[in-house]
Write a protein that holds these residues in place. Sequence first.
Motif, mmCIF file in Angstrom:
data_model
loop_
_atom_site.group_PDB
_atom_site.id
_atom_site.type_symbol
_atom_site.label_atom_id
_atom_site.label_comp_id
_atom_site.label_asym_id
_atom_site.label_seq_id
_atom_site.Cartn_x
_atom_site.Cartn_y
_atom_site.Cartn_z
ATOM 1 N N LEU A 63 -3.307 -3.845 0.021
ATOM 2 C CA LEU A 63 -3.678 -2.440 -0.211
ATOM 3 C C LEU A 63 -4.873 -1.986 0.275
ATOM 4 O O LEU A 63 -5.946 -2.466 -0.063
ATOM 5 N N SER A 64 -4.923 -0.737 0.821
ATOM 6 C CA SER A 64 -6.109 0.017 1.120
ATOM 7 C C SER A 64 -6.934 0.588 -0.341
ATOM 8 O O SER A 64 -6.254 0.726 -1.445
ATOM 9 N N ALA A 65 -8.106 1.095 -0.065
ATOM 10 C CA ALA A 65 -8.429 1.686 -1.173
ATOM 11 C C ALA A 65 -7.956 3.090 -1.633
ATOM 12 O O ALA A 65 -7.713 3.138 -2.869
ATOM 13 N N ALA A 66 -7.161 3.638 -0.483
ATOM 14 C CA ALA A 66 -6.639 4.872 -1.119
ATOM 15 C C ALA A 66 -5.210 4.377 -1.648
ATOM 16 O O ALA A 66 -4.852 5.173 -2.659
ATOM 17 N N ALA A 67 -4.568 3.393 -1.302
ATOM 18 C CA ALA A 67 -3.151 2.860 -1.695
ATOM 19 C C ALA A 67 -3.544 2.718 -3.151
ATOM 20 O O ALA A 67 -2.726 2.780 -4.180
ATOM 21 N N ARG A 77 -2.486 4.481 -7.370
ATOM 22 C CA ARG A 77 -1.742 3.984 -8.662
ATOM 23 C C ARG A 77 -2.760 3.962 -9.735
ATOM 24 O O ARG A 77 -2.245 4.131 -11.034
ATOM 25 N N VAL A 78 -3.884 3.814 -9.658
ATOM 26 C CA VAL A 78 -5.066 3.611 -10.687
ATOM 27 C C VAL A 78 -6.321 4.505 -9.928
ATOM 28 O O VAL A 78 -6.693 4.094 -9.003
ATOM 29 N N HIS A 104 -12.202 -1.506 -3.326
ATOM 30 C CA HIS A 104 -12.211 -1.435 -1.698
ATOM 31 C C HIS A 104 -10.856 -1.920 -1.018
ATOM 32 O O HIS A 104 -10.591 -1.221 -0.133
ATOM 33 N N ALA A 105 -10.245 -2.724 -1.681
ATOM 34 C CA ALA A 105 -8.978 -3.478 -1.194
ATOM 35 C C ALA A 105 -8.342 -4.176 -2.254
ATOM 36 O O ALA A 105 -9.085 -4.704 -3.093
#
Length: 475
Positions: free
Chosen positions: A187-191, A195-196, A201-202
């Motif tokens: 998961l990227s930071a944006a992904a 969610r939370v 960062h990842a």
Amino acid sequence: MTAREAQGAGSVAASGAAPDRDPVRGEPCWAPGDAPGDAPGRATTAAPAPRISGGLTADVAVVGAGLAGLSTAYHLIERDPSLDIVVVDARHPAAGASGRGTGLLGPRVGPAIDRAARSFGPSTARRMYLASVAAVERVVALTEELGAPCGLRAGEQIVATRGADGLASLARQAETYRALGLDVPVLSAAAIRERVDVPYHAGLLYRSAATLNPAALSGALAAACAAKGVRFHDDSPLRGLRPGSGAAPTELLFPSGTLRARKTVLAVNAAAGSLGLPVGTVLPLQVHAVATDPLGAEARAALGGATGTAVVNAMSLAPYFRLSHDGRLVVGGGRAVHLPGLSPDRAAALRTATWSWLEERLRLLHPSLADVPVSHRWSGQIGMTLDDLPVVGHAGGHPDIWYIGGCCGHGLAMSVAHGAHVAHSLVEDPSAAHGPATYPWHRDQAPRVPLTARPARGLLRAYLNSLDRAARRTP
């Protein structure tokens, strides 16, 4: 630490209750309230069972009424209702790790996947991970089978990081998951922020995950066992045992009586050392958690309220968090303490300092947490091994005495799985062509550490202090 304090998954280091003037309760947020009739420190509302008294007998004796012991009894009585099964605990069901954890139900057993692949080979590492996924799914199904929701929130678990060391660790794991064909996406930071609303960062996404009230699951298992005729005895710390031989049963020794059984399951986790069990070294470590009052709508939405997402930091002992079914934020982590040899005052000071640090880090997760009251704080004992693998095997190689312990902080799902494995092994026909699958943790001993020597204890505390310092430096 005495055997009574340590025995079983239900017998942990004292929680360090707060002084009377402190409004924060020194127990888990799912413990029974202070209504008349509630027993102090009890994680379930079941009526106390009698102590072991006189000379008792059973087909199977289970010592330790935590999740591992209760799962053993439950799966045994399901497989063979004719068995006379007795479950004994030094205190009562769910008094320890099984009632004092943080309720994260995620797929993890043994070392991280990249280390597992190096140590055991890719094929075995893949099997290990899939076994942990199956264990999570089994617990979710078990709550339905028992007719007890147990505060279950199905969702996802993210192992995330905000530091360079964590990124390197997650990169190694991600590459191994890909090579093994396992569905654990990056998961990227944006992904993660979808969610939370916490700036990591990842991370790695584990889809087979949930959270629940571990004490409620323990209580539901105990109630189901009792309904099927399993006998329970509380407040009965094991003092010793005399292994049987041939047709002679094993004799278990308690302060007020004895219990003789053809088969014995010692689901006593880190009490193995104080009981002198020949299962290698299972280190008793005290870990810590806090919980808030129920959060408002904004904070719930920001911290996984819609997705049921729990977040675990990639760095050992760094804070991790999840929402409970009633909207509290539960945060665990911080210093892990090896209590044997510590003075009570020093142990209490370390507990208080760790709780204070967790509360500070909790408020940094999101602006909406700046003034939220912390309502509960608690500690509990886990069992750690040097190689991060549990021990599920015969104590001292004795065919009629089993031991379960050393889940290394990942015991909620796997304790249930270990109990089911032992139950299968106890009732299966040894000549059957297909027995239960075996894994690296199906062994009789963990690596040994000479903790009776002062230098070894000093080295262990120095190592734990280094982990604590690294966790405090984690962004």
